[in-house]
Design a protein around this motif. Structure first.
Motif, PDB file in Angstrom:
ATOM      1  N   ALA A  94       0.847  -1.208   0.000  1.00  0.00           N
ATOM      2  CA  ALA A  94       0.000   0.000   0.000  1.00  0.00           C
ATOM      3  C   ALA A  94       0.878   1.251   0.000  1.00  0.00           C
ATOM      4  CB  ALA A  94      -0.922  -0.016   1.218  1.00  0.00           C
ATOM      5  N   VAL A  95       1.935   1.241   0.827  1.00  0.00           N
ATOM      6  CA  VAL A  95       2.825   2.405   0.927  1.00  0.00           C
ATOM      7  C   VAL A  95       3.557   2.629  -0.398  1.00  0.00           C
ATOM      8  CG1 VAL A  95       4.923   3.274   2.071  1.00  0.00           C
ATOM      9  CG2 VAL A  95       3.072   2.260   3.438  1.00  0.00           C
ATOM     10  N   ARG A  96       4.022   1.544  -1.002  1.00  0.00           N
ATOM     11  CA  ARG A  96       4.763   1.689  -2.267  1.00  0.00           C
ATOM     12  C   ARG A  96       3.858   2.276  -3.361  1.00  0.00           C
ATOM     13  NH1 ARG A  96       7.787  -3.438  -3.895  1.00  0.00           N
ATOM     14  NH2 ARG A  96       8.706  -3.064  -1.862  1.00  0.00           N
ATOM     15  N   PHE A  97       2.630   1.815  -3.401  1.00  0.00           N
ATOM     16  CA  PHE A  97       1.698   2.341  -4.404  1.00  0.00           C
ATOM     17  C   PHE A  97       1.435   3.828  -4.157  1.00  0.00           C
ATOM     18  CE2 PHE A  97      -2.318   3.258  -6.429  1.00  0.00           C
ATOM     19  CZ  PHE A  97      -2.220   2.584  -7.639  1.00  0.00           C
ATOM     20  N   ALA A  98       1.286   4.177  -2.859  1.00  0.00           N
ATOM     21  CA  ALA A  98       1.032   5.580  -2.502  1.00  0.00           C
ATOM     22  C   ALA A  98       2.230   6.450  -2.898  1.00  0.00           C
ATOM     23  CB  ALA A  98       0.774   5.692  -1.000  1.00  0.00           C
ATOM     24  N   ASP A  99       3.435   5.931  -2.682  1.00  0.00           N
ATOM     25  CA  ASP A  99       4.646   6.708  -2.984  1.00  0.00           C
ATOM     26  C   ASP A  99       4.862   6.895  -4.480  1.00  0.00           C
ATOM     27  OD1 ASP A  99       5.134   6.967  -0.346  1.00  0.00           O
ATOM     28  OD2 ASP A  99       6.676   5.411  -0.222  1.00  0.00           O
ATOM     29  N   THR A 100       4.291   6.028  -5.285  1.00  0.00           N
ATOM     30  CA  THR A 100       4.504   6.124  -6.735  1.00  0.00           C
ATOM     31  C   THR A 100       3.257   6.727  -7.411  1.00  0.00           C
ATOM     32  OG1 THR A 100       3.864   3.789  -6.875  1.00  0.00           O
ATOM     33  CG2 THR A 100       6.221   4.280  -6.873  1.00  0.00           C
ATOM     34  N   VAL A 101       2.260   5.884  -7.650  1.00  0.00           N
ATOM     35  CA  VAL A 101       1.045   6.348  -8.356  1.00  0.00           C
ATOM     36  C   VAL A 101       0.315   7.431  -7.553  1.00  0.00           C
ATOM     37  CG1 VAL A 101      -1.119   5.610  -9.436  1.00  0.00           C
ATOM     38  CG2 VAL A 101       0.837   4.056  -9.386  1.00  0.00           C
ATOM     39  N   GLY A 102       0.155   7.198  -6.240  1.00  0.00           N
ATOM     40  CA  GLY A 102      -0.541   8.173  -5.394  1.00  0.00           C
ATOM     41  C   GLY A 102       0.143   9.528  -5.462  1.00  0.00           C
ATOM     42  N   ALA A 103       1.469   9.535  -5.236  1.00  0.00           N
ATOM     43  CA  ALA A 103       2.227  10.794  -5.216  1.00  0.00           C
ATOM     44  C   ALA A 103       2.135  11.517  -6.556  1.00  0.00           C
ATOM     45  CB  ALA A 103       3.683  10.514  -4.852  1.00  0.00           C
ATOM     46  N   ALA A 104       2.143  10.763  -7.655  1.00  0.00           N
ATOM     47  CA  ALA A 104       2.065  11.385  -8.983  1.00  0.00           C
ATOM     48  C   ALA A 104       0.732  12.115  -9.165  1.00  0.00           C
ATOM     49  CB  ALA A 104       2.228  10.323 -10.073  1.00  0.00           C
ATOM     50  N   HIS A 105      -0.289  11.710  -8.399  1.00  0.00           N
ATOM     51  CA  HIS A 105      -1.606  12.368  -8.496  1.00  0.00           C
ATOM     52  C   HIS A 105      -1.883  13.242  -7.277  1.00  0.00           C
ATOM     53  CE1 HIS A 105      -2.180   9.141 -11.492  1.00  0.00           C
ATOM     54  NE2 HIS A 105      -3.059   9.943 -12.025  1.00  0.00           N
ATOM     55  N   LYS A 106      -0.837  13.515  -6.493  1.00  0.00           N
ATOM     56  CA  LYS A 106      -0.968  14.336  -5.264  1.00  0.00           C
ATOM     57  C   LYS A 106      -1.986  13.742  -4.276  1.00  0.00           C
ATOM     58  CE  LYS A 106       0.407  18.824  -7.159  1.00  0.00           C
ATOM     59  NZ  LYS A 106       0.842  18.366  -8.481  1.00  0.00           N
ATOM     60  N   ALA A 107      -2.032  12.421  -4.243  1.00  0.00           N
ATOM     61  CA  ALA A 107      -2.951  11.746  -3.307  1.00  0.00           C
ATOM     62  C   ALA A 107      -2.146  11.204  -2.132  1.00  0.00           C
ATOM     63  CB  ALA A 107      -3.662  10.607  -4.024  1.00  0.00           C
ATOM     64  N   THR A 108      -2.776  11.161  -0.961  1.00  0.00           N
ATOM     65  CA  THR A 108      -2.035  10.703   0.213  1.00  0.00           C
ATOM     66  C   THR A 108      -2.635   9.430   0.802  1.00  0.00           C
ATOM     67  OG1 THR A 108      -3.362  12.187   1.546  1.00  0.00           O
ATOM     68  CG2 THR A 108      -1.178  12.972   0.944  1.00  0.00           C
ATOM     69  N   LEU A 109      -1.803   8.758   1.615  1.00  0.00           N
ATOM     70  CA  LEU A 109      -2.235   7.526   2.282  1.00  0.00           C
ATOM     71  C   LEU A 109      -2.282   7.766   3.793  1.00  0.00           C
ATOM     72  CD1 LEU A 109      -2.736   4.360   2.086  1.00  0.00           C
ATOM     73  CD2 LEU A 109      -0.298   4.127   2.561  1.00  0.00           C
ATOM     74  N   LEU A 110      -3.443   7.529   4.400  1.00  0.00           N
ATOM     75  CA  LEU A 110      -3.542   7.583   5.863  1.00  0.00           C
ATOM     76  C   LEU A 110      -3.327   6.161   6.364  1.00  0.00           C
ATOM     77  CD1 LEU A 110      -6.995   9.449   6.201  1.00  0.00           C
ATOM     78  CD2 LEU A 110      -4.751  10.496   6.006  1.00  0.00           C
TER      79      LEU A 110
END
Ligand code: AMP
Ligand code: FES
Ligand code: ZN
Length: 312
Positions: A94-110
Protein backbone atom coordinates in the motif's frame (compact mmCIF):
# COMPACT_ATOMS: atom_id res chain seq x y z
CA UNK A 1 -8.15 -14.16 -30.56
CA UNK A 2 -8.43 -10.49 -31.58
CA UNK A 3 -9.60 -7.42 -29.68
CA UNK A 4 -13.32 -6.82 -30.20
CA UNK A 5 -12.76 -3.08 -30.52
CA UNK A 6 -9.52 -2.49 -32.42
CA UNK A 7 -8.87 -5.98 -33.88
CA UNK A 8 -5.22 -6.14 -32.73
CA UNK A 9 -4.06 -9.16 -30.72
CA UNK A 10 -6.19 -9.62 -27.58
CA UNK A 11 -4.60 -10.17 -24.15
CA UNK A 12 -7.77 -11.24 -22.32
CA UNK A 13 -11.02 -12.98 -23.20
CA UNK A 14 -14.22 -12.05 -21.36
CA UNK A 15 -16.69 -14.91 -21.90
CA UNK A 16 -19.48 -13.20 -19.94
CA UNK A 17 -19.36 -10.27 -22.36
CA UNK A 18 -18.65 -12.50 -25.35
CA UNK A 19 -15.60 -10.29 -25.98
CA UNK A 20 -11.79 -10.13 -25.97
CA UNK A 21 -9.63 -7.03 -25.58
CA UNK A 22 -6.07 -5.79 -26.15
CA UNK A 23 -4.42 -4.01 -23.19
CA UNK A 24 -5.50 -0.49 -24.21
CA UNK A 25 -9.11 -1.46 -24.92
CA UNK A 26 -9.27 -3.62 -21.75
CA UNK A 27 -8.15 -0.63 -19.64
CA UNK A 28 -10.88 1.42 -21.31
CA UNK A 29 -13.40 -1.34 -20.55
CA UNK A 30 -12.39 -1.39 -16.85
CA UNK A 31 -12.50 2.41 -16.55
CA UNK A 32 -15.87 2.44 -18.30
CA UNK A 33 -17.34 -0.20 -15.95
CA UNK A 34 -16.22 1.84 -12.92
CA UNK A 35 -17.58 5.06 -14.44
CA UNK A 36 -20.92 3.32 -15.12
CA UNK A 37 -21.08 2.03 -11.54
CA UNK A 38 -20.42 5.53 -10.16
CA UNK A 39 -23.14 7.02 -12.38
CA UNK A 40 -25.76 4.28 -12.00
CA UNK A 41 -25.53 4.27 -8.20
CA UNK A 42 -24.93 8.04 -7.86
CA UNK A 43 -21.79 7.30 -5.83
CA UNK A 44 -19.96 10.65 -6.06
CA UNK A 45 -19.19 13.57 -8.33
CA UNK A 46 -15.98 15.17 -9.63
CA UNK A 47 -15.79 17.62 -6.70
CA UNK A 48 -16.22 15.03 -3.95
CA UNK A 49 -13.30 13.92 -1.77
CA UNK A 50 -13.09 10.13 -1.70
CA UNK A 51 -11.32 7.93 0.86
CA UNK A 52 -10.41 4.52 -0.59
CA UNK A 53 -9.81 1.72 1.91
CA UNK A 54 -6.71 -0.04 0.59
CA UNK A 55 -5.64 -3.41 1.92
CA UNK A 56 -2.56 -3.85 -0.29
CA UNK A 57 -4.54 -6.39 -2.35
CA UNK A 58 -5.35 -6.17 -6.07
CA UNK A 59 -8.94 -4.93 -5.79
CA UNK A 60 -8.43 -1.91 -3.59
CA UNK A 61 -5.16 -0.83 -5.25
CA UNK A 62 -6.77 -1.21 -8.69
CA UNK A 63 -9.72 0.85 -7.46
CA UNK A 64 -7.44 3.64 -6.21
CA UNK A 65 -5.56 3.52 -9.52
CA UNK A 66 -8.74 3.73 -11.64
CA UNK A 67 -10.26 6.57 -9.59
CA UNK A 68 -7.06 8.63 -9.85
CA UNK A 69 -6.83 7.97 -13.59
CA UNK A 70 -10.47 8.99 -14.02
CA UNK A 71 -9.50 12.31 -12.39
CA UNK A 72 -11.20 11.89 -8.99
CA UNK A 73 -9.80 13.36 -5.77
CA UNK A 74 -9.06 10.11 -3.96
CA UNK A 75 -6.88 9.56 -0.90
CA UNK A 76 -6.53 6.17 0.79
CA UNK A 77 -6.57 4.54 4.22
CA UNK A 78 -4.63 1.43 5.22
CA UNK A 79 -5.55 -0.35 8.46
CA UNK A 80 -2.62 -2.35 9.87
CA UNK A 81 -4.23 -5.26 11.71
CA UNK A 82 -0.95 -6.59 13.14
CA UNK A 83 -1.20 -10.07 11.56
CA UNK A 84 2.35 -11.39 11.58
CA UNK A 85 3.70 -12.42 8.20
CA UNK A 86 0.81 -10.71 6.40
CA UNK A 87 0.27 -7.16 7.60
CA UNK A 88 3.89 -6.05 7.10
CA UNK A 89 3.84 -7.15 3.45
CA UNK A 90 0.40 -5.74 2.67
CA UNK A 91 1.36 -2.44 4.30
CA UNK A 92 4.52 -2.29 2.20
CA UNK A 93 2.44 -2.76 -0.98
CA UNK A 94 0.00 0.00 0.00
CA UNK A 95 2.83 2.41 0.93
CA UNK A 96 4.76 1.69 -2.27
CA UNK A 97 1.70 2.34 -4.40
CA UNK A 98 1.03 5.58 -2.50
CA UNK A 99 4.65 6.71 -2.98
CA UNK A 100 4.50 6.12 -6.74
CA UNK A 101 1.05 6.35 -8.36
CA UNK A 102 -0.54 8.17 -5.39
CA UNK A 103 2.23 10.79 -5.22
CA UNK A 104 2.07 11.39 -8.98
CA UNK A 105 -1.61 12.37 -8.50
CA UNK A 106 -0.97 14.34 -5.26
CA UNK A 107 -2.95 11.75 -3.31
CA UNK A 108 -2.03 10.70 0.21
CA UNK A 109 -2.23 7.53 2.28
CA UNK A 110 -3.54 7.58 5.86
CA UNK A 111 -2.65 4.67 8.11
CA UNK A 112 -4.19 3.28 11.26
CA UNK A 113 -2.22 0.73 13.28
CA UNK A 114 -4.40 -1.45 15.52
CA UNK A 115 -1.42 -2.55 17.66
CA UNK A 116 -0.56 1.10 18.45
CA UNK A 117 -4.14 2.21 19.08
CA UNK A 118 -5.32 -0.81 21.07
CA UNK A 119 -2.11 -2.27 22.46
CA UNK A 120 -2.59 -5.59 20.65
CA UNK A 121 -2.97 -6.97 17.13
CA UNK A 122 -6.23 -8.38 15.80
CA UNK A 123 -5.44 -12.03 16.65
CA UNK A 124 -4.71 -11.25 20.30
CA UNK A 125 -7.78 -8.98 20.59
CA UNK A 126 -10.02 -11.67 19.09
CA UNK A 127 -8.56 -14.31 21.45
CA UNK A 128 -9.14 -12.07 24.47
CA UNK A 129 -12.85 -11.72 23.68
CA UNK A 130 -13.31 -15.30 22.34
CA UNK A 131 -14.51 -14.19 18.94
CA UNK A 132 -13.41 -15.50 15.52
CA UNK A 133 -10.59 -13.28 14.22
CA UNK A 134 -12.45 -12.39 10.99
CA UNK A 135 -15.53 -11.19 12.82
CA UNK A 136 -13.51 -9.01 15.25
CA UNK A 137 -11.53 -7.78 12.25
CA UNK A 138 -14.74 -6.79 10.41
CA UNK A 139 -15.91 -4.72 13.39
CA UNK A 140 -12.55 -2.93 13.66
CA UNK A 141 -12.26 -2.23 9.93
CA UNK A 142 -15.82 -0.90 9.58
CA UNK A 143 -15.29 1.34 12.62
CA UNK A 144 -11.91 2.68 11.54
CA UNK A 145 -13.03 3.25 7.91
CA UNK A 146 -15.98 5.32 9.11
CA UNK A 147 -14.03 7.19 11.79
CA UNK A 148 -11.28 8.21 9.35
CA UNK A 149 -13.76 9.32 6.67
CA UNK A 150 -15.79 11.42 9.12
CA UNK A 151 -12.81 12.90 11.05
CA UNK A 152 -11.00 13.90 7.87
CA UNK A 153 -14.18 15.22 6.22
CA UNK A 154 -14.27 12.93 3.19
CA UNK A 155 -17.54 12.93 1.26
CA UNK A 156 -17.50 9.21 0.67
CA UNK A 157 -15.67 6.03 1.66
CA UNK A 158 -14.92 3.50 -1.12
CA UNK A 159 -13.96 -0.17 -0.79
CA UNK A 160 -12.64 -2.61 -3.40
CA UNK A 161 -15.47 -5.17 -3.15
CA UNK A 162 -15.93 -6.72 -6.60
CA UNK A 163 -18.64 -8.72 -8.38
CA UNK A 164 -17.35 -12.02 -6.91
CA UNK A 165 -17.39 -10.59 -3.35
CA UNK A 166 -20.91 -9.24 -3.73
CA UNK A 167 -22.31 -12.35 -5.46
CA UNK A 168 -20.76 -14.59 -2.74
CA UNK A 169 -22.19 -12.38 -0.02
CA UNK A 170 -25.58 -12.45 -1.69
CA UNK A 171 -25.45 -16.25 -1.90
CA UNK A 172 -24.65 -16.45 1.82
CA UNK A 173 -27.46 -14.04 2.71
CA UNK A 174 -29.96 -15.92 0.55
CA UNK A 175 -28.92 -19.36 1.82
CA UNK A 176 -29.61 -18.21 5.37
CA UNK A 177 -32.45 -15.83 4.43
CA UNK A 178 -30.80 -12.95 6.23
CA UNK A 179 -33.34 -10.40 5.07
CA UNK A 180 -31.92 -7.62 7.20
CA UNK A 181 -28.52 -8.00 5.50
CA UNK A 182 -30.17 -8.32 2.07
CA UNK A 183 -31.78 -4.92 2.55
CA UNK A 184 -28.37 -3.37 3.17
CA UNK A 185 -26.47 -5.15 0.40
CA UNK A 186 -26.20 -2.21 -1.94
CA UNK A 187 -23.13 -0.86 -3.80
CA UNK A 188 -24.00 2.59 -2.46
CA UNK A 189 -25.12 3.20 1.12
CA UNK A 190 -26.04 6.81 1.91
CA UNK A 191 -24.65 8.75 4.86
CA UNK A 192 -27.83 7.97 6.83
CA UNK A 193 -27.10 10.19 9.83
CA UNK A 194 -24.50 12.68 11.03
CA UNK A 195 -21.40 10.65 11.87
CA UNK A 196 -21.96 7.92 9.27
CA UNK A 197 -19.98 8.30 6.06
CA UNK A 198 -21.49 7.38 2.69
CA UNK A 199 -20.08 3.99 1.57
CA UNK A 200 -19.64 2.83 -2.01
CA UNK A 201 -18.29 -0.17 -3.96
CA UNK A 202 -17.34 1.09 -7.45
CA UNK A 203 -15.93 -2.31 -8.56
CA UNK A 204 -19.22 -4.21 -8.28
CA UNK A 205 -19.50 -4.52 -12.07
CA UNK A 206 -16.06 -6.18 -12.43
CA UNK A 207 -15.07 -9.75 -11.58
CA UNK A 208 -12.07 -10.76 -9.49
CA UNK A 209 -10.42 -12.21 -12.60
CA UNK A 210 -10.89 -8.97 -14.54
CA UNK A 211 -9.43 -6.90 -11.71
CA UNK A 212 -6.47 -9.27 -11.33
CA UNK A 213 -5.82 -8.88 -15.07
CA UNK A 214 -6.05 -5.08 -14.77
CA UNK A 215 -3.56 -5.10 -11.88
CA UNK A 216 -1.09 -7.33 -13.72
CA UNK A 217 -1.35 -5.46 -17.04
CA UNK A 218 -0.81 -2.13 -15.27
CA UNK A 219 2.06 -3.42 -13.14
CA UNK A 220 0.31 -2.80 -9.85
CA UNK A 221 2.42 -4.50 -7.19
CA UNK A 222 -0.09 -6.14 -4.80
CA UNK A 223 -0.06 -8.82 -2.11
CA UNK A 224 -1.07 -12.06 -3.79
CA UNK A 225 -1.69 -14.15 -0.65
CA UNK A 226 -5.08 -14.01 0.99
CA UNK A 227 -5.22 -13.14 4.68
CA UNK A 228 -4.21 -16.36 6.55
CA UNK A 229 -7.32 -16.03 8.73
CA UNK A 230 -9.62 -16.36 5.70
CA UNK A 231 -8.62 -20.00 5.01
CA UNK A 232 -11.63 -22.31 5.10
CA UNK A 233 -14.09 -19.40 5.31
CA UNK A 234 -17.65 -19.74 4.01
CA UNK A 235 -17.04 -16.80 1.64
CA UNK A 236 -14.28 -18.73 -0.14
CA UNK A 237 -16.61 -21.73 -0.48
CA UNK A 238 -19.39 -19.58 -1.96
CA UNK A 239 -16.88 -18.05 -4.39
CA UNK A 240 -15.75 -21.52 -5.48
CA UNK A 241 -19.33 -22.62 -6.09
CA UNK A 242 -20.09 -19.47 -8.09
CA UNK A 243 -16.90 -19.93 -10.13
CA UNK A 244 -18.05 -23.43 -11.09
CA UNK A 245 -21.38 -22.02 -12.21
CA UNK A 246 -19.62 -19.25 -14.12
CA UNK A 247 -17.46 -21.77 -16.00
CA UNK A 248 -20.55 -23.74 -17.04
CA UNK A 249 -22.63 -20.67 -17.87
CA UNK A 250 -20.66 -17.43 -18.33
CA UNK A 251 -22.52 -14.45 -16.88
CA UNK A 252 -24.09 -16.43 -14.00
CA UNK A 253 -22.50 -14.25 -11.27
CA UNK A 254 -23.48 -11.07 -13.03
CA UNK A 255 -27.09 -12.07 -13.60
CA UNK A 256 -27.38 -13.30 -9.98
CA UNK A 257 -26.08 -10.08 -8.40
CA UNK A 258 -27.23 -7.49 -10.92
CA UNK A 259 -30.65 -9.19 -11.04
CA UNK A 260 -30.84 -8.78 -7.28
CA UNK A 261 -29.94 -5.07 -7.59
CA UNK A 262 -32.68 -4.58 -10.21
CA UNK A 263 -35.28 -6.19 -7.95
CA UNK A 264 -34.03 -4.16 -5.00
CA UNK A 265 -34.34 -0.91 -7.00
CA UNK A 266 -37.95 -1.78 -7.94
CA UNK A 267 -38.77 -2.50 -4.30
CA UNK A 268 -37.27 0.88 -3.28
CA UNK A 269 -40.17 2.07 -1.07
CA UNK A 270 -39.82 -0.98 1.21
CA UNK A 271 -36.06 -0.69 1.68
CA UNK A 272 -36.28 3.10 2.06
CA UNK A 273 -38.61 2.67 5.01
CA UNK A 274 -36.14 0.20 6.57
CA UNK A 275 -33.45 2.86 6.34
CA UNK A 276 -35.71 5.40 7.98
CA UNK A 277 -36.42 2.92 10.76
CA UNK A 278 -32.68 2.37 11.22
CA UNK A 279 -32.04 6.11 11.23
CA UNK A 280 -34.61 6.72 13.93
CA UNK A 281 -32.92 4.26 16.28
CA UNK A 282 -29.38 5.64 15.80
CA UNK A 283 -27.74 7.92 18.36
CA UNK A 284 -24.13 8.71 19.42
CA UNK A 285 -22.19 5.98 21.28
CA UNK A 286 -21.80 7.11 24.90
CA UNK A 287 -18.07 6.24 24.78
CA UNK A 288 -16.84 7.41 21.36
CA UNK A 289 -19.70 9.40 19.81
CA UNK A 290 -20.00 7.33 16.62
CA UNK A 291 -23.60 6.47 15.65
CA UNK A 292 -24.99 3.23 17.09
CA UNK A 293 -28.35 1.62 17.81
CA UNK A 294 -27.20 0.55 21.31
CA UNK A 295 -25.97 2.59 24.30
CA UNK A 296 -22.35 1.71 23.47
CA UNK A 297 -21.21 0.84 19.92
CA UNK A 298 -19.94 -2.65 19.06
CA UNK A 299 -16.36 -1.41 18.66
CA UNK A 300 -16.26 0.22 22.10
CA UNK A 301 -17.91 -2.85 23.65
CA UNK A 302 -15.32 -5.06 22.05
CA UNK A 303 -12.41 -2.92 23.25
CA UNK A 304 -13.84 -2.73 26.77
CA UNK A 305 -14.16 -6.54 26.89
CA UNK A 306 -10.60 -6.95 25.57
CA UNK A 307 -9.09 -4.62 28.14
CA UNK A 308 -11.10 -6.24 30.96
CA UNK A 309 -9.87 -9.68 29.84
CA UNK A 310 -6.29 -8.40 29.65
CA UNK A 311 -6.25 -6.99 33.16
CA UNK A 312 -7.99 -10.02 34.76
P1 AMP B 1 -12.03 -8.01 2.42
O1 AMP B 1 -13.01 -7.80 3.52
O2 AMP B 1 -10.68 -8.43 2.88
O3 AMP B 1 -12.58 -8.80 1.27
O4 AMP B 1 -11.80 -6.55 1.82
C1 AMP B 1 -12.81 -5.82 1.20
C2 AMP B 1 -12.35 -4.39 1.02
O5 AMP B 1 -12.14 -3.80 2.30
C3 AMP B 1 -11.02 -4.24 0.29
O6 AMP B 1 -11.19 -4.23 -1.09
C4 AMP B 1 -10.54 -2.91 0.82
O7 AMP B 1 -11.19 -1.84 0.16
C5 AMP B 1 -11.01 -2.94 2.25
N1 AMP B 1 -9.97 -3.46 3.18
C6 AMP B 1 -9.79 -4.73 3.59
N2 AMP B 1 -8.77 -4.82 4.47
C7 AMP B 1 -8.29 -3.57 4.63
C8 AMP B 1 -7.24 -2.99 5.41
N3 AMP B 1 -6.48 -3.73 6.21
N4 AMP B 1 -7.03 -1.66 5.33
C9 AMP B 1 -7.80 -0.89 4.53
N5 AMP B 1 -8.80 -1.38 3.77
C10 AMP B 1 -9.05 -2.69 3.81
FE1 FES C 1 -9.40 -9.51 8.79
FE2 FES C 1 -8.02 -11.35 7.75
S1 FES C 1 -8.32 -9.41 6.96
S2 FES C 1 -8.91 -11.38 9.66
ZN1 ZN D 1 -18.18 3.71 20.47
Amino acid sequence: MNCKKCHTKAVIGLPRHNAAFCKVCFNEFVHDQVARAIKAERMFGPQDRILVAVSGGKDSLALWDVLLKLGYKADALYVDLGISGYSATSREKAVRFADTVGAAHKATLLTHTVQEAEGAGIRELADLIHRPTCSACGTIKRYQFNRAAVEHHYDVMATGHNLDDEAARLLGNVLHWQEEYLDKQSPSLPASVEGFAKKVKPLYRLSEREIAAYAVLNRIDYIVEECPMAKGSKMLLYKEVLNRLETESPGAKQSFYWGFLDKQAKAQPASASMTEKDQASLHPCSTCGQPTTAEICSYCKMMARASAAKSS
